[in-house]
Design a protein around this motif. Structure first.
Motif, short mmCIF file in Angstrom:
data_model
loop_
_atom_site.label_atom_id
_atom_site.label_comp_id
_atom_site.label_asym_id
_atom_site.label_seq_id
_atom_site.Cartn_x
_atom_site.Cartn_y
_atom_site.Cartn_z
N ILE A 284 4.60 0.07 1.32
CA ILE A 284 4.76 -0.82 2.49
C ILE A 284 3.89 -2.05 2.31
CG2 ILE A 284 4.56 -1.01 4.99
CD1 ILE A 284 4.92 1.98 5.19
N THR A 285 4.50 -3.21 2.42
CA THR A 285 3.77 -4.47 2.38
C THR A 285 3.37 -4.85 3.80
OG1 THR A 285 5.01 -5.19 0.43
CG2 THR A 285 3.84 -6.89 1.70
N LEU A 286 2.08 -4.83 4.06
CA LEU A 286 1.58 -5.02 5.43
C LEU A 286 1.76 -6.45 5.92
CD1 LEU A 286 -1.75 -2.97 5.28
CD2 LEU A 286 0.52 -2.19 6.00
N GLY A 287 2.09 -6.57 7.20
CA GLY A 287 2.13 -7.86 7.85
C GLY A 287 0.81 -8.15 8.54
N VAL B 4 0.85 -1.19 0.00
CA VAL B 4 0.00 0.00 0.00
C VAL B 4 0.89 1.24 0.00
CG1 VAL B 4 -1.92 -1.11 1.19
CG2 VAL B 4 -0.14 0.00 2.53
N LYS B 5 0.36 2.31 -0.57
CA LYS B 5 1.09 3.57 -0.63
C LYS B 5 0.83 4.37 0.64
CE LYS B 5 1.52 7.83 -3.34
NZ LYS B 5 0.97 8.59 -4.49
N VAL B 6 1.91 4.76 1.31
CA VAL B 6 1.81 5.55 2.53
C VAL B 6 2.62 6.84 2.33
CG1 VAL B 6 2.25 5.65 5.01
CG2 VAL B 6 1.62 3.48 3.94
N VAL B 7 1.97 7.98 2.51
CA VAL B 7 2.62 9.27 2.36
C VAL B 7 2.94 9.85 3.73
CG1 VAL B 7 2.43 11.62 1.45
CG2 VAL B 7 1.44 9.70 0.18
N VAL B 8 4.21 10.23 3.93
CA VAL B 8 4.63 10.79 5.20
C VAL B 8 5.19 12.19 4.98
CG1 VAL B 8 5.14 8.51 6.15
CG2 VAL B 8 6.99 9.85 5.10
N MET B 9 5.10 13.00 6.02
CA MET B 9 5.73 14.32 6.02
C MET B 9 7.02 14.20 6.81
SD MET B 9 5.45 17.53 5.06
CE MET B 9 3.71 17.84 4.75
N ARG B 10 8.16 14.55 6.18
CA ARG B 10 9.46 14.45 6.83
C ARG B 10 10.28 15.69 6.50
NH1 ARG B 10 12.96 9.34 5.23
NH2 ARG B 10 11.11 8.32 6.10
N GLU B 11 10.63 16.43 7.54
CA GLU B 11 11.43 17.65 7.38
C GLU B 11 10.79 18.62 6.39
OE1 GLU B 11 15.29 16.30 6.26
OE2 GLU B 11 15.76 15.48 8.24
#
Length: 494
Positions: free
Chosen positions: A369-372, A354-361
């Motif tokens: 990310i392949t979910l467990g 799944v596509k996960v968007v994060v805010m970093r700096e």
């Protein structure tokens, strides 16, 4: 006055009859339209719920469970063996000879049929630890039920009965369509009185009590002990909730009941039916909500998303997520807060990216990310003997007018609970305390405080201290008695 009247009469222009008829027709049409609009937006209470009750009653069931528990030993007089009074005290204290060995304990609950081939939904706490489950139908027919699967996290269980004929059943509705103020009907077996119907409205939506996946519908329809596991219906006869808990100072209904929303239940039931267990997605992060000051510090426009506080070994770490990231999108949709993220991750397919968007700096980054599977991850505890030795825990303590001790396996057996049950057993209640006034008694079990699980005395002490430091006047405790949960708020002011 007469002259004035005449003057007015002379000023009135005659209206042709055809025009007058057209005007009256238009006004009549407008009046009917307005009446329909008003009726649509201000409907009163239904004239009767009888038709709905007749329709849904055959699919609602009473559930009786039983289990073998150890013989009661509390409050027995200490009489020396061989004493001439030994037989007398034994007969006086236990005339039915129950103390001679293990005895069978029964509990009552409710449920409902969801398929003609005999699948039945109820609460997990209704059937937990039971070795015999009997289902009674509205017709009086009784069948033995087997457990297909359970989910303690949402307090849902799926049962199965074998019937020679197709069973009447009900369907799930979309709980997201339920609005505050909508009429609802609860059915079940309150206080063991048999089939009973109560009506009320949706009082609130999206309530969270103590669980990770909570999405409760709050209702003022009368819900009491024994209603647990029963259905909450909308006016179309669809199940939009499973009656699970009440908030009460005395153990009875005061118009604050909670039903797990059907859109949560449906997903759980589907997995239990297919796999016999739940299979929830797992991201592998520790998170907290984004507060306004945190949002300002990291340059976020709105206080939304989930702030990552730790990234242990797991799918997120493999994909490159780090502590300090703010998860702002998951699988193409914005993330409102930690609760929103946890539920959506749980519903996502295991083993798929799944596509996960994060805010970093101050910049966004996209991670795949392949979910467990969460159940497998939670089963991986630390190795036995690892870490520093735990401090010695006191055997009992006096807190909030209660004498409590960590639940032992023996106490769990006496209370008819599974051996793995955790909590604090109430061994004494100060008769002059608020706790006694609000109905707490010896033998009750505290499983949560401040919406967090408690297994040790220190857990409860920490929750009390946290409440005081936060300036709260009371602490919410989750109490179980005979398997039935209820919330009780006790004052924590020093």
């Amino acid at each position: 006055m007469q002259s004035h009247a005449k003057t007015i009469a002379r000023r009135v222009t005659p209206v042709p009859a055809a025009a007058l008829r057209l005007f009256l027709a238009l006004m009549l049409g407008l009046g009917l339209a307005l009446a329909q609009v008003v009726a649509a937006h201000a409907q009163g209470a239904p004239a009767s719920f009888a038709g709905l009750a007749d329709k849904i009653s055959p699919a609602v069931v009473n559930i009786t469970t039983s289990t073998v528990v150890a013989a009661p030993t509390q409050n027995s007089p200490m009489v020396p063996e061989g004493s001439p009074f030994e037989d007398f005290f034994r007969d006086f204290m236990d005339p039915q000879k129950r103390g001679e060995g293990p005895r069978r304990s029964e509990a009552l609950g409710s449920g409902f049929v969801i398929s003609e081939d005999g699948y039945i939904v109820t609460n997990n706490h209704v059937i937990e630890g039971a070795d015999d489950i009997q289902v009674e139908f509205f017709s009086g027919k009784k069948l033995e039920a087997k457990i297909v699967g359970t989910d303690p996290k949402t307090d849902i269980a799926l049962l199965k009965v074998q019937s020679d004929t197709p069973l009447p059943f009900v369907s799930f509705g979309n709980s997201d369509l339920a609005r505050v103020g909508d009429w609802v009907v609860a059915m079940g077996n309150p206080l063991g009185q048999g089939f009973s119907v109560s009506a009320g409205i949706v009082s609130a939506r999206n309530r969270a009590l103590s669980g990770t996946y909570d999405d409760y519908i709050q209702t003022d329809a009368a819900i009491n002990r024994g209603n647990s596991g029963g259905p909450l219906f909308n006016m179309d006869g669809q199940v939009i909730g499973v009656n699970t808990a009440i908030l009460s100072p005395n153990g009875g209904s005061i118009g604050i009941g909670f039903s797990m929303a059907s859109n949560v239940v449906v997903k759980v039931v589907q997995q239990l039916r297919e796999f016999g267990e739940t299979r929830r997605g797992w991201l592998g992060v520790r998170i907290q909500d984004v507060t306004p000051d945190v949002a300002e510090a990291i340059g976020l426009k709105d206080a939304k998303g989930a702030l990552v506080t730790d990234v242990p070994e797991g799918p997120a770490k493999v994909a490159g997520m780090v502590a300090g990231d703010v998860i702002v999108q998951f699988d193409g949709a914005p993330v409102a807060d930690t609760r929103d993220l946890v539920r959506r991750v749980a519903d996502a397919p295991i083993g798929q990216a799944v596509k996960v968007v994060v805010m970093r700096e101050g910049k966004t980054r996209s991670l795949s990310i392949t979910l467990g599977r969460r159940e497998e991850a939670e089963g991986e505890g630390p190795a036995a003997g690892a870490g520093p030795a735990a401090p010695v825990e006191p055997t009992s303590a006096d807190l909030l007018g209660l004498t409590v001790s960590a639940l032992t396996a023996e106490q769990a057996q006496e209370l008819g609970l599974p051996g793995a049950t955790e909590g604090l057993a109430i061994t004494k209640v100060d008769a002059a305390s608020e706790a006694y006034t609000k109905g707490l008694r010896e033998g009750d079990l505290i499983t949560e405080a401040g919406q967090q699980k408690v297994a040790t005395i220190k857990d409860l002490e920490d929750r009390i201290q946290e409440a005081r430091e936060a300036g709260r006047k009371s602490l919410l405790l989750l109490i179980r008695r005979g398997g039935d949960p209820r919330f009780v708020a006790l004052t924590v002011a020093e």
